[in-house]
Design an enzyme around this catalytic site. Structure first.
Site, PDB file in Angstrom:
ATOM      1  N   GLU A 298       3.986  -4.459   5.342  1.00 36.57           N
ATOM      2  CA  GLU A 298       3.912  -3.556   6.821  1.00 36.57           C
ATOM      3  C   GLU A 298       3.411  -4.792   7.719  1.00 36.57           C
ATOM      4  O   GLU A 298       3.605  -4.466   9.119  1.00 36.57           O
ATOM      5  CB  GLU A 298       2.459  -2.811   6.672  1.00 36.57           C
ATOM      6  CG  GLU A 298       2.537  -1.700   5.896  1.00 36.57           C
ATOM      7  CD  GLU A 298       1.103  -0.910   5.937  1.00 36.57           C
ATOM      8  OE1 GLU A 298       0.283  -1.207   6.223  1.00 36.57           O
ATOM      9  OE2 GLU A 298       1.121   0.011   4.800  1.00 36.57           O
TER      10      GLU A 298
ATOM     11  N   ASP B 292      -9.202 -12.142  -7.168  1.00 37.72           N
ATOM     12  CA  ASP B 292      -9.963 -12.544  -8.389  1.00 37.72           C
ATOM     13  C   ASP B 292      -9.832 -11.441  -9.623  1.00 37.72           C
ATOM     14  O   ASP B 292      -9.705 -10.365  -9.586  1.00 37.72           O
ATOM     15  CB  ASP B 292     -11.331 -12.218  -7.914  1.00 37.72           C
ATOM     16  CG  ASP B 292     -12.474 -12.674  -8.600  1.00 37.72           C
ATOM     17  OD1 ASP B 292     -12.409 -13.832  -8.722  1.00 37.72           O
ATOM     18  OD2 ASP B 292     -13.329 -12.117  -9.501  1.00 37.72           O
TER      19      ASP B 292
HETATM   20  C1  NOJ Z   1     -13.286 -15.776 -11.012  1.00 36.99           C
HETATM   21  C2  NOJ Z   1     -13.865 -16.220  -9.967  1.00 36.99           C
HETATM   22  O1  NOJ Z   1     -13.217 -17.614  -9.710  1.00 36.99           O
HETATM   23  C3  NOJ Z   1     -15.266 -16.850 -10.220  1.00 36.99           C
HETATM   24  O2  NOJ Z   1     -16.032 -17.698  -9.577  1.00 36.99           O
HETATM   25  C4  NOJ Z   1     -16.071 -15.258 -10.595  1.00 36.99           C
HETATM   26  O3  NOJ Z   1     -17.210 -15.822 -11.417  1.00 36.99           O
HETATM   27  C5  NOJ Z   1     -15.241 -14.360 -11.545  1.00 36.99           C
HETATM   28  N1  NOJ Z   1     -14.026 -14.442 -11.183  1.00 36.99           N
HETATM   29  C6  NOJ Z   1     -16.032 -13.157 -11.432  1.00 36.99           C
HETATM   30  O4  NOJ Z   1     -15.542 -12.500 -10.312  1.00 36.99           O
END
Ligand code: NOJ
Ligand code: CA
Length: 556
Positions: A268, A218
């Site tokens: 790993e 993310d």
């Molecule tokens: C991207 C994620 O896909 C989204 O749903 C989220 O709100 C933001 N990153 C923050 O984590």
């Protein structure tokens, strides 16, 4: 290239143990709270997923990408993680997780889990400790704290805005403020802190040891930040160049030192764990760094997701991304829908305006589905055509739960039912992302269309019954069966990661893969002659020609 090894564990079917399994995989994204609710509390859960593994196997996906299932206060749909090495009790237990992994693997389906390294939840033990500890303490150093301006620190250190609207700095009551690029409940980690770095390596091993095959990372481009003593203004930040790896917040070159360390952990394991970066970088050529084999290995390309239904735009995007993937040694990723954007069956029913929703639906409002008017039939027809074209492209394809049902965005969600922080932080401007996160319909009727015994946590519209798995399963012309047939064929047809363009008229894209597998997409309104070849599958009826807004797969 792909090695099929017979499993030694007896009843397990042969698994693809090939380290390159991800390069052209079809990956199905599950947003766990909205997939299937096994214990009838209105929230989808891990046993719900396990109970639907047969459905996923029949659909023909190679892997599942599971959005966050960790303990969370749900300030941002689970992307506010309170404990990276546990399961949200509302979604199950670690034992339920293990059972889910076993069932998926038994069915030959890999599992990719979401990892959220830019920020934690404000309920994370470390953030609680930071608040309870004084300024300058090691506990505060794990996050990004700054003294406020003004005599007593009563003013924010800078006027920065967070991604969901409103300020990015919040006060903690003692003159200090903390940074959150997303919701206030999502404090940003300080990645200069060694404990933070070590803890994520521990998390990667924790899930890898439990059999997870990979990670979706993310906001992968935000971890490394450089905050000078004098912070720039929001306007100055916005004016900074993003192309040189030196922007203070986004896509800094040194972020790749972090991922080089992650790669050592991935390697790993046998086969090595994979990763795909969510990295919104500009120019797009900077994606290659994330996709490097010394780093995460693959990066999302959201270009088709942002494009109008337009052949020239598609052609340019396809060419550019195949070139970029070639340059990084990775394979590219195609995606039309996910939990952050308006579903593509709805997007393509809107007039093209060159201002498509990105991830937070900014500047684009669905007011009860009537403004602007959505042409649902055209939207679905174009979505089917676009998807069939995408599934013929070299690279991996990421699908979002419910798109195989041709689901459109749910526009009619009352304000009091909305959950997305975007809605709360930009009242009246952005409705947010709830419309693509409504629990999916399994049956034609029943309290929550088969989602679970209780109601659904976001209200489902009446048209969900006719769109359900049950309603579509035996209908040969349904979108569900189009996906099933396409994924089954794609498995048998998949070949090397190249394509050639067959000359065609401007409204048509005609591509050929190395083995004679062809996809012909007619983006125009009118029929064109059907090119020669054995017809394998089409996104709509053909009648001896290739009608408008239709894609056909051929073999020559
Ligand atoms: C991207 C994620 O896909 C989204 O749903 C989220 O709100 C933001 N990153 C923050 O984590
Ligand atoms: Ca449940």
């Amino acid at each position: 290239m792909t090695e099929l090894l017979t499993s030694t564990t007896g009843s397990t079917p042969p698994q693809r143990l090939d380290a390159d399994w991800w390069r052209q995989a079809t990956v199905y994204q599950i947003y766990p709270r909205s997939f299937a609710d096994a214990n009838g509390d209105g929230i989808g859960d891990l046993p719900g997923i396990t109970s639907r593994v047969d459905y996923l196997a029949r659909l023909g996906v190679d892997a599942v990408w599971l959005s966050p299932f960790y303990p969370s206060e749900l300030a941002d749909g689970g992307y506010d993680v309170a404990d990276y090495r546990d399961v949200d009790p509302r979604l199950g237990t670690l034992a339920d997780f293990d059972a889910m992994v076993a069932a998926l693997h038994e069915a030959g389906i890999k599992l990719i889990v979401d990892i959220v390294p830019n920020h934690s939840s404000d309920q994370h033990e470390w953030f609680k400790q930071a608040l309870a500890s004084p300024k300058g303490s090691p506990e505060r150093d794990r996050y990004v704290f700054r003294d406020g301006l003004g005599e007593n620190g009563e003013l924010p250190p800078a006027d920065w805005k967070c991604m969901f609207g409103g300020p990015a700095w919040d006060p903690v009551g003692d003159g200090q403020w903390y940074l959150h690029l997303f919701a206030p409940e999502q404090p940003d980690f300080n990645w200069h802190n060694e404990e933070v770095r070590a803890d994520f390596l521990k998390t990667l091993r924790f899930w890898s040891d439990r059999g997870v095959d990979g990670f979706r990372v993310d906001v992968a481009h935000a971890l490394a930040k450089h905050l000078p003593e004098d912070l720039p203004s929001e306007a100055e930040l916005a004016a900074m160049d993003t192309a040189t790896g030196t922007h203070l917040l986004w896509d800094r070159d040194e972020v790749h030192d972090i991922y080089a360390g992650w790669r050592e952990v991935f390697n790993e394991y046998d086969p090595p764990r994979i990763a795909v970066a969510e990295a919104w970088v500009n120019p797009p050529s900077r994606r290659a760094r994330y996709a490097s084999a010394a780093g995460l290995g693959q990066a999302f390309n959201f270009d088709l997701l942002e494009a109008d239904f337009d052949p020239e735009a598609y052609r340019r995007i396809i060419v550019d991304n195949l070139d970029q993937a070639g340059a990084s040694g990775s394979s590219t990723t195609w995606v039309f829908s996910n939990h952050d954007v308006v579903r593509h069956a709805t997007r393509y029913g809107l007039p093209p305006n060159g201002d498509r929703p990105r991830h937070y639906n900014r500047k684009w409002l669905l007011s009860g589905g009537t403004d602007p008017v959505v042409d649902t039939a055209a939207g679905l027809r174009r979505a089917r055509a676009a998807t069939l074209l995408m599934l013929a492209l070299p690279g991996s394809a990421y699908l979002y739960q419910g798109e195989e049902l041709g689901l459109g965005e749910v526009a009619a969600i009352p304000d009091e039912a909305r959950q997305d922080p975007t809605f709360f932080r930009s009242p009246g401007v952005d409705v947010g992302r709830d419309g693509c996160r409504v629990p999916i319909p399994w049956t034609e009727d029943g309290g929550s269309y088969g989602f679970g015994d209780a109601g659904a946590h976001l209200p489902q519209p009446e048209w969900f019954g006719a769109a359900s798995v049950e309603a579509q399963s035996d209908d040969p012309g349904s979108t569900l069966n189009l996906y099933r047939e396409a994924l089954a064929l794609r498995r048998t047809l998949q070949t090397e990661e190249t394509l050639t363009w067959v000359p065609s008229e401007p409204q048509v894209l005609h591509l050929r893969r190395a083995n004679g597998w062809e996809a012909v997409a007619n983006f125009g309104p009118n029929a064109v002659p059907l090119p020669a070849g054995e017809v394998l599958l089409s996104s709509g009826p053909l009648n001896g020609e290739l009608p408008g807004e239709t894609t056909v797969w051929l073999r020559n």
